[in-house]
Design a protein around this motif. Structure first.
Motif, mmCIF file in Angstrom:
data_model
loop_
_atom_site.group_PDB
_atom_site.id
_atom_site.type_symbol
_atom_site.label_atom_id
_atom_site.label_comp_id
_atom_site.label_asym_id
_atom_site.label_seq_id
_atom_site.Cartn_x
_atom_site.Cartn_y
_atom_site.Cartn_z
ATOM 1 N N GLY A 40 44.066 -63.413 -45.961
ATOM 2 C CA GLY A 40 44.292 -63.473 -47.395
ATOM 3 C C GLY A 40 45.421 -64.389 -47.810
ATOM 4 O O GLY A 40 45.717 -64.521 -49.001
ATOM 5 N N LYS A 43 44.436 -69.594 -46.293
ATOM 6 C CA LYS A 43 44.092 -70.640 -45.317
ATOM 7 C C LYS A 43 42.696 -71.221 -45.580
ATOM 8 O O LYS A 43 42.531 -72.436 -45.668
ATOM 9 C CB LYS A 43 44.152 -70.070 -43.886
ATOM 10 C CG LYS A 43 45.504 -69.476 -43.522
ATOM 11 C CD LYS A 43 45.537 -68.958 -42.096
ATOM 12 C CE LYS A 43 44.571 -67.806 -41.801
ATOM 13 N NZ LYS A 43 44.877 -66.564 -42.560
ATOM 14 N N THR A 45 40.884 -71.040 -48.237
ATOM 15 C CA THR A 45 40.841 -71.689 -49.550
ATOM 16 C C THR A 45 41.398 -73.098 -49.447
ATOM 17 O O THR A 45 40.815 -74.054 -49.973
ATOM 18 C CB THR A 45 41.652 -70.861 -50.576
ATOM 19 O OG1 THR A 45 41.126 -69.532 -50.611
ATOM 20 C CG2 THR A 45 41.587 -71.481 -51.951
HETATM 21 N N1 LIG Z 1 35.119 -66.691 -53.260
HETATM 22 C C1 LIG Z 1 36.111 -65.830 -53.478
HETATM 23 N N2 LIG Z 1 36.020 -64.908 -54.459
HETATM 24 C C2 LIG Z 1 37.030 -64.050 -54.708
HETATM 25 N N3 LIG Z 1 38.196 -64.019 -54.039
HETATM 26 C C3 LIG Z 1 38.349 -64.919 -53.050
HETATM 27 C C4 LIG Z 1 37.320 -65.866 -52.726
HETATM 28 N N4 LIG Z 1 37.765 -66.615 -51.686
HETATM 29 C C5 LIG Z 1 39.000 -66.165 -51.391
HETATM 30 N N5 LIG Z 1 39.359 -65.155 -52.213
HETATM 31 C C6 LIG Z 1 40.644 -64.440 -52.190
HETATM 32 O O1 LIG Z 1 41.669 -65.411 -52.148
HETATM 33 C C7 LIG Z 1 42.704 -65.025 -51.254
HETATM 34 C C8 LIG Z 1 42.866 -66.053 -50.152
HETATM 35 O O2 LIG Z 1 41.709 -66.009 -49.335
HETATM 36 P P1 LIG Z 1 41.483 -66.952 -48.085
HETATM 37 O O3 LIG Z 1 41.810 -68.355 -48.463
HETATM 38 O O4 LIG Z 1 40.133 -66.686 -47.567
HETATM 39 O O5 LIG Z 1 42.605 -66.417 -47.078
HETATM 40 P P2 LIG Z 1 42.720 -66.571 -45.478
HETATM 41 O O6 LIG Z 1 41.718 -67.591 -45.053
HETATM 42 O O7 LIG Z 1 44.130 -67.002 -45.246
HETATM 43 O O8 LIG Z 1 42.451 -65.223 -44.893
HETATM 44 C C9 LIG Z 1 42.328 -63.642 -50.771
HETATM 45 O O9 LIG Z 1 42.959 -62.696 -51.593
HETATM 46 C C10 LIG Z 1 40.827 -63.611 -50.944
HETATM 47 O O10 LIG Z 1 40.378 -62.295 -51.110
#
Ligand SMILES: Nc1ncnc2c1ncn2[C@@H]1O[C@H](COP(=O)(O)OP(=O)(O)O)[C@@H](O)[C@H]1O
Ligand SMILES: [Mg+2]
Length: 330
Positions: A40, A43, A45
């Motif tokens: 979360g 990364k 994103t």
């Molecule tokens: N498509 C999406 N819809 C809703 N929330 C998202 C989505 N993608 C990521 N998030 C939220 O954005 C935050 C960062 O997610 P992410 O980049 O996947 O983190 P990591 O890859 O570091 O685990 C988290 O709180 C995640 O739940």
């Protein structure tokens, strides 16, 4: 120094979730950069924006001096994302040569397989591979186009220790050809052992940026341990340099920002029994950097974009940093 990629004040929201907050990040050409953070942290994103799979709400993302889509279309980028695509019934060789053929300057399929360490699997059906082999096939597919930038999102999450080692050997061989690599991980050891530079992400912002060594230095922690021999821990927290006290069995472990001063004070108090002085691990540094309390805020580096707020997010199946932190604070 030429830059492969640049994030400028990038913000990204998903509904109520602010996934990235003013992210500033440059990736130098030829560098291997680890994006380190808990689940979360932002990364995936960051990686999605870098690949042009999604657009930022604020700020801008540049890849090889242009928009990400252009660099991706030009075949300059190869990626292994977190979600694996189902593999068709083709052989490994057919699949890799097909993907390679869609790029302007591909690697010969055999070279891609050799790099991935699956040279002997060329005639095997892609849907009949073990987990580790399938992951290496995905690596072969990511390098098949001969990309200058290789992007790997938690590439070893599902691998055992042996497969992991082999995977990183492949990655380093590709980086060693002068290519740029960005990988994400929540394994501290992997970041420390395989990257030139580590960027620690927490709640969508950078909390540290540097070599593993530099991050440890920024936190300034050394572990000073000695045998309590049944003695009390009273007063230890107040000794010069001491940031935290932990008791492991009959040993007191002091996390110190000035180990010389701490050791001198222990000697003056007659407490030097089985003394050891060791640098804090990267994990210790990481815990301090991402701790959402006043102790952590002091330790943030210059690269810090400000103090974090709110509670940490889940940590997945890896050695749980939150848990070790609680132990360290006990
Ligand atoms: N498509 C999406 N819809 C809703 N929330 C998202 C989505 N993608 C990521 N998030 C939220 O954005 C935050 C960062 O997610 P992410 O980049 O996947 O983190 P990591 O890859 O570091 O685990 C988290 O709180 C995640 O739940
Ligand atoms: Mg992710």
């Amino acid at each position: 120094m030429t830059e492969a990629a640049r994030f400028r004040a990038v913000g990204k929201r998903f509904g109520a979730v602010q996934a990235l907050r003013g992210l500033d990040l440059g990736i130098a050409a030829g560098e291997t950069l680890a994006l380190l953070g808990r689940n979360g942290a932002g990364k995936s994103t960051t990686i999605a924006l870098l690949l042009g799979l999604d657009r930022p709400d604020d700020g801008e993302v540049e890849l090889f001096g242009g928009v990400p889509e252009a660099a991706v279309r030009a075949g300059r980028v190869g990626a292994m994302l977190q979600e694996g695509q189902p593999v068709p019934r083709a052989t490994v060789k057919e699949l890799v040569s097909f993907v390679a053929s869609t790029y302007p300057r591909p690697l010969p399929w055999r070279e891609a397989l050799e790099l991935a360490g699956i040279g002997e699997l060329a005639e095997r059906r892609a849907d009949r591979l073990s987990g580790g082999q399938a992951q290496r096939l995905r690596f072969a597919l990511a390098v098949a186009g001969g990309p200058e930038l290789l992007v790997l999102d938690e590439p070893t999450a599902a691998l055992d220790v042996e497969a992991r080692r082999a995977f990183w050997r492949s990655m380093r061989a590709y980086a060693g050809r002068g290519n740029t690599v960005l990988f994400s991980t929540h394994y501290l050891e992997e970041a420390d052992g395989n990257a030139d530079r580590i960027v620690v992400l927490d709640q969508g912002r950078t909390v540290a940026d540097g070599t593993g060594e530099a991050i440890k230095r920024a936190v300034g922690a050394t572990l000073v341990a000695f045998d309590l021999a049944g003695g009390s821990t009273r007063g230890l927290r107040g000794l010069p340099g001491v940031l935290a006290l932990e008791v492991r069995g009959d040993r007191a472990v002091l996390r110190s920002s000035d180990s010389d001063a701490t050791v001198l004070a222990l000697a003056a108090a007659g407490l030097v029994r089985g003394l050891s002085v060791t640098p804090a691990s990267l994990e210790d540094a990481f815990l301090t950097l991402t701790a959402h309390d006043s102790a952590g805020a002091d330790a943030r580096t210059d690269a810090s974009a400000g103090a974090g707020t709110g509670a940490g997010t889940g940590t997945g199946a890896t050695p749980d940093p939150a848990q070790s932190y609680e132990e360290a604070a006990r």
